[in-house]
Motif scaffolding. Structure first.
Motif, PDB file in Angstrom:
ATOM      1  N   SER A 286      -2.789  -2.480  10.723  1.00  0.00           N
ATOM      2  CA  SER A 286      -3.134  -2.155   9.332  1.00  0.00           C
ATOM      3  C   SER A 286      -4.142  -1.004   9.234  1.00  0.00           C
ATOM      4  CB  SER A 286      -3.693  -3.408   8.646  1.00  0.00           C
ATOM      5  OG  SER A 286      -3.453  -3.364   7.261  1.00  0.00           O
TER       6      SER A 286
ATOM      7  N   SER B 237       3.792 -17.729   3.913  1.00  0.00           N
ATOM      8  CA  SER B 237       2.990 -16.623   4.429  1.00  0.00           C
ATOM      9  C   SER B 237       1.521 -16.994   4.278  1.00  0.00           C
ATOM     10  CB  SER B 237       3.297 -15.346   3.639  1.00  0.00           C
ATOM     11  OG  SER B 237       2.477 -14.293   4.074  1.00  0.00           O
TER      12      SER B 237
ATOM     13  N   ASP C 179      10.434  -5.576   3.495  1.00  0.00           N
ATOM     14  CA  ASP C 179       9.497  -6.628   3.078  1.00  0.00           C
ATOM     15  C   ASP C 179       8.807  -6.195   1.784  1.00  0.00           C
ATOM     16  OD1 ASP C 179       7.952  -9.094   3.631  1.00  0.00           O
ATOM     17  OD2 ASP C 179       6.269  -7.684   3.715  1.00  0.00           O
TER      18      ASP C 179
ATOM     19  N   LYS D  69       0.821  -1.215   0.000  1.00  0.00           N
ATOM     20  CA  LYS D  69       0.000   0.000   0.000  1.00  0.00           C
ATOM     21  C   LYS D  69       0.856   1.266   0.000  1.00  0.00           C
ATOM     22  CE  LYS D  69      -2.298  -1.838   3.683  1.00  0.00           C
ATOM     23  NZ  LYS D  69      -1.174  -1.282   4.395  1.00  0.00           N
TER      24      LYS D  69
ATOM     25  N   GLN E  71       5.301 -15.744   7.705  1.00  0.00           N
ATOM     26  CA  GLN E  71       4.812 -14.374   7.857  1.00  0.00           C
ATOM     27  C   GLN E  71       3.283 -14.392   7.834  1.00  0.00           C
ATOM     28  OE1 GLN E  71       4.383 -11.092   4.873  1.00  0.00           O
ATOM     29  NE2 GLN E  71       6.130 -10.219   5.942  1.00  0.00           N
TER      30      GLN E  71
ATOM     31  N   LYS F 142       4.332  -1.086   8.251  1.00  0.00           N
ATOM     32  CA  LYS F 142       4.420  -0.201   7.084  1.00  0.00           C
ATOM     33  C   LYS F 142       4.144   1.248   7.448  1.00  0.00           C
ATOM     34  CE  LYS F 142       1.982   2.152   3.767  1.00  0.00           C
ATOM     35  NZ  LYS F 142       0.824   3.057   3.921  1.00  0.00           N
ATOM     36  N   SER F 143       4.948   2.122   6.922  1.00  0.00           N
ATOM     37  CA  SER F 143       4.557   3.522   6.845  1.00  0.00           C
ATOM     38  C   SER F 143       5.221   4.085   5.602  1.00  0.00           C
ATOM     39  CB  SER F 143       4.998   4.310   8.082  1.00  0.00           C
ATOM     40  OG  SER F 143       4.679   5.669   7.870  1.00  0.00           O
TER      41      SER F 143
ATOM     42  N   THR G 124       5.351   7.408   5.570  1.00  0.00           N
ATOM     43  CA  THR G 124       5.570   8.756   6.111  1.00  0.00           C
ATOM     44  C   THR G 124       6.921   8.784   6.832  1.00  0.00           C
ATOM     45  OG1 THR G 124       3.189   8.756   6.563  1.00  0.00           O
ATOM     46  CG2 THR G 124       4.487  10.548   7.536  1.00  0.00           C
TER      47      THR G 124
HETATM   48  N1  LIG Z   1       2.082 -11.622   3.547  1.00  0.00           N
HETATM   49  C1  LIG Z   1       0.978 -10.943   3.409  1.00  0.00           C
HETATM   50  O1  LIG Z   1      -0.028 -11.410   2.842  1.00  0.00           O
HETATM   51  C2  LIG Z   1       0.901  -9.583   3.981  1.00  0.00           C
HETATM   52  C3  LIG Z   1      -0.351  -9.014   4.242  1.00  0.00           C
HETATM   53  C4  LIG Z   1      -0.404  -7.752   4.825  1.00  0.00           C
HETATM   54  C5  LIG Z   1       0.768  -7.082   5.124  1.00  0.00           C
HETATM   55  N2  LIG Z   1       1.978  -7.638   4.820  1.00  0.00           N
HETATM   56  C6  LIG Z   1       3.244  -6.920   5.086  1.00  0.00           C
HETATM   57  O2  LIG Z   1       3.176  -6.327   6.372  1.00  0.00           O
HETATM   58  C7  LIG Z   1       3.355  -4.917   6.244  1.00  0.00           C
HETATM   59  C8  LIG Z   1       2.639  -4.195   7.357  1.00  0.00           C
HETATM   60  O3  LIG Z   1       1.253  -4.466   7.339  1.00  0.00           O
HETATM   61  P1  LIG Z   1       0.156  -3.399   6.903  1.00  0.00           P
HETATM   62  O4  LIG Z   1       0.742  -2.550   5.821  1.00  0.00           O
HETATM   63  O5  LIG Z   1      -1.086  -4.157   6.650  1.00  0.00           O
HETATM   64  O6  LIG Z   1      -0.139  -2.522   8.160  1.00  0.00           O
HETATM   65  P2  LIG Z   1       0.561  -1.941   9.481  1.00  0.00           P
HETATM   66  O7  LIG Z   1       2.023  -1.859   9.375  1.00  0.00           O
HETATM   67  O8  LIG Z   1      -0.046  -2.678  10.606  1.00  0.00           O
HETATM   68  O9  LIG Z   1      -0.065  -0.485   9.475  1.00  0.00           O
HETATM   69  C9  LIG Z   1       0.200   0.430   8.453  1.00  0.00           C
HETATM   70  C10 LIG Z   1      -0.626   1.664   8.727  1.00  0.00           C
HETATM   71  O10 LIG Z   1      -0.234   2.261   9.953  1.00  0.00           O
HETATM   72  C11 LIG Z   1       0.098   3.612   9.733  1.00  0.00           C
HETATM   73  N3  LIG Z   1       1.196   3.953  10.607  1.00  0.00           N
HETATM   74  C12 LIG Z   1       2.430   3.437  10.603  1.00  0.00           C
HETATM   75  N4  LIG Z   1       3.178   3.984  11.563  1.00  0.00           N
HETATM   76  C13 LIG Z   1       2.389   4.866  12.203  1.00  0.00           C
HETATM   77  C14 LIG Z   1       2.604   5.766  13.270  1.00  0.00           C
HETATM   78  N5  LIG Z   1       3.784   5.836  13.897  1.00  0.00           N
HETATM   79  N6  LIG Z   1       1.572   6.547  13.671  1.00  0.00           N
HETATM   80  C15 LIG Z   1       0.373   6.463  13.062  1.00  0.00           C
HETATM   81  N7  LIG Z   1       0.109   5.637  12.030  1.00  0.00           N
HETATM   82  C16 LIG Z   1       1.125   4.859  11.602  1.00  0.00           C
HETATM   83  C17 LIG Z   1       0.466   3.719   8.274  1.00  0.00           C
HETATM   84  O11 LIG Z   1       0.264   5.023   7.780  1.00  0.00           O
HETATM   85  P3  LIG Z   1       1.194   5.772   6.690  1.00  0.00           P
HETATM   86  O12 LIG Z   1       1.779   4.767   5.773  1.00  0.00           O
HETATM   87  O13 LIG Z   1       0.226   6.686   6.011  1.00  0.00           O
HETATM   88  O14 LIG Z   1       2.223   6.517   7.487  1.00  0.00           O
HETATM   89  C18 LIG Z   1      -0.520   2.744   7.681  1.00  0.00           C
HETATM   90  O15 LIG Z   1      -1.783   3.371   7.564  1.00  0.00           O
HETATM   91  C19 LIG Z   1       2.828  -4.640   4.831  1.00  0.00           C
HETATM   92  O16 LIG Z   1       3.165  -3.358   4.368  1.00  0.00           O
HETATM   93  C20 LIG Z   1       3.455  -5.780   4.079  1.00  0.00           C
HETATM   94  O17 LIG Z   1       4.825  -5.540   3.858  1.00  0.00           O
HETATM   95  C21 LIG Z   1       2.057  -8.890   4.287  1.00  0.00           C
END
Ligand SMILES: NC(=O)c1ccc[n+]([C@@H]2O[C@H](COP(=O)([O-])OP(=O)(O)OC[C@H]3O[C@@H](n4cnc5c(N)ncnc54)[C@H](OP(=O)(O)O)[C@@H]3O)[C@@H](O)[C@H]2O)c1
Length: 361
Positions: A233, A179, A44, A22, A202, A290-291, A293
């Motif tokens: 997320s 994963s 990742d 994303k 994962q 993920k971020s 920002t």
């Molecule tokens: N294997 C799979 O099927 C699978 C599935 C899902 C995810 N993943 C991996 O896991 C990673 C992380 O999961 P995710 O992207 O679902 O979500 P996450 O890391 O749980 O959350 C990301 C969200 O949190 C926000 N955020 C991050 N740091 C923050 C902070 N300090 N303060 C406030 N908001 C904050 C981000 O905003 P901004 O970006 O706008 O700053 C974004 O909206 C993915 O990017 C991917 O690499 C893998």
């Protein structure tokens, strides 16, 4: 706290990684540059995130300027569902390596257990960007004539795993993993593995979904459990009320706005993301968050100078409701769909719709 976990092949994997799902391609390069400069060593990636080429540009800049050495980085990527057939496995990784501008990665995981055909009829994902080498139009999320997701019923992850093992011998990846596999599926791969056992699993985990049984199973079998969506997320549209996880009360708050987490954060002079990420590593785990920002990317890495008390860990333990964001229920007709137990008893198969599931746009 050691910032790395030792994998079953002896390699050291950083506990904290930058997620890139994303992250818009135009922001991804800066995100990766910021992360590495802030101390992250694990990135990742996945070819369906449509930004691996931007990760590659950032890595190239950092490596050629000598800001970091290749061997200090741990780069993880994923085999897409349409490339499970053994003959597609290597081309998928080769396309990723080209986009990342690397000769090898450190971990390559099967993204989901359910195989889909490598060609499809309806326009689906990614009008541009980096497609796997076998790419032909519409192949990432193929739909059938009625608009439901298709399955490749002649492909199974056990044969895929054998092809993954070859990639280690060919030195294209240092380790291989899984994963979104459930425990039974992980066990099947473990039993079938001829040369290399999965090094990493994962799966989704955050304060609302602890997965303690799966974590214990992984620990007992020398597989590193790496949490994804580690912060809950927050950029998923149905993050608070829309999950259809079977019979569970909705938590009412996004993870990052939970009042008890805020209270703990205030006590330590930290932010809620810091507390959540620290909780993950104190479970002896690993995570990707993920971020896109820069200030948040930096903030999220500031978790090495404090530790949560046992009592505060227990408070977070009580937030677990088994609430899964990434059900991808529209693929639940697939025989290898991993999360059948989480579907509501009366769930009826739906077609992918905008914002409701991975891959729908
Ligand atoms: N294997 C799979 O099927 C699978 C599935 C899902 C995810 N993943 C991996 O896991 C990673 C992380 O999961 P995710 O992207 O679902 O979500 P996450 O890391 O749980 O959350 C990301 C969200 O949190 C926000 N955020 C991050 N740091 C923050 C902070 N300090 N303060 C406030 N908001 C904050 C981000 O905003 P901004 O970006 O706008 O700053 C974004 O909206 C993915 O990017 C991917 O690499 C893998």
């Amino acid at each position: 706290m050691d910032p790395c976990i030792v994998l079953n092949n002896g390699a050291r994997m950083p506990r904290v990684g930058l997620g890139t799902w994303k992250a818009p391609a135009e922001k991804t390069k800066e995100a990766v540059l910021t992360a590495v400069r802030a101390g992250y060593r694990l990135i990742d990636c996945a070819n369906d995130y449509d930004n691996e080429h931007a990760v590659g540009e950032a890595l190239q800049e950092l490596l050629s300027a000598g800001e970091v050495k290749r061997e200090e980085l741990f780069i993880q990527a994923k085999l897409w569902n349409s490339n499970h057939r053994p003959e597609h496995v290597k081309p998928d990784l080769e396309a990723t390596l080209k986009d990342l501008q690397l000769d090898y990665i450190d971990s390559f995981v099967i993204h989901w257990p359910q195989a889909v055909p490598s060609t499809g009829k309806n326009p689906t994902l990614r009008p541009d960007g980096c497609f796997p080498a076998h790419y032909s139009k519409n192949s990432m999320f193929p739909l059938d004539d009625e608009g439901y997701y298709s399955a490749d019923l002649e492909s199974h992850y056990i044969e895929t795993w054998a092809a993954m093992e070859e990639l280690v011998d060919q030195k294209l990846t240092r380790s291989i993993g899984l994963s979104n596999f459930n425990r039974r599926q992980v066990e099947e791969v473990l039993l079938s593995a001829a040369k290399y056992k999965p090094a990493v699993l994962q799966n989704e985990s955050h304060p609302y979904l602890h997965e303690k049984d799966l974590r214990d199973y992984c620990r007992a079998n020398n597989i590193a459990f790496q949490a994804y969506s580690a912060l809950g997320s927050a950029d998923r549209p149905w993050r608070v009320s829309g999950s259809i996880t079977s019979g569970l009360p909705t938590p009412g708050y996004e993870v990052l706005s939970h009042p008890q987490l805020l209270e703990i954060a205030n006590k330590y002079g930290k932010t809620v993301p810091n507390v959540v990420l620290r909780w993950h590593i104190q479970l002896d785990g690993a995570l990707v968050c993920k971020s896109a920002t820069p200030s948040r990317i930096q903030e999220n890495f500031k978790i090495w100078d404090f530790s949560l008390s046992e009592d505060d860990m227990k408070v977070i333990d009580k937030l677990n409701v088994g609430w899964r964001h990434l059900l991808w229920a529209e693929t639940s007709m697939h025989p290898d769909y991993p999360f059948k137990d989480c579907l509501p008893w009366d769930y009826k198969l739906g077609k992918p719709s905008a914002g409701s599931t991975a891959g729908a746009k």
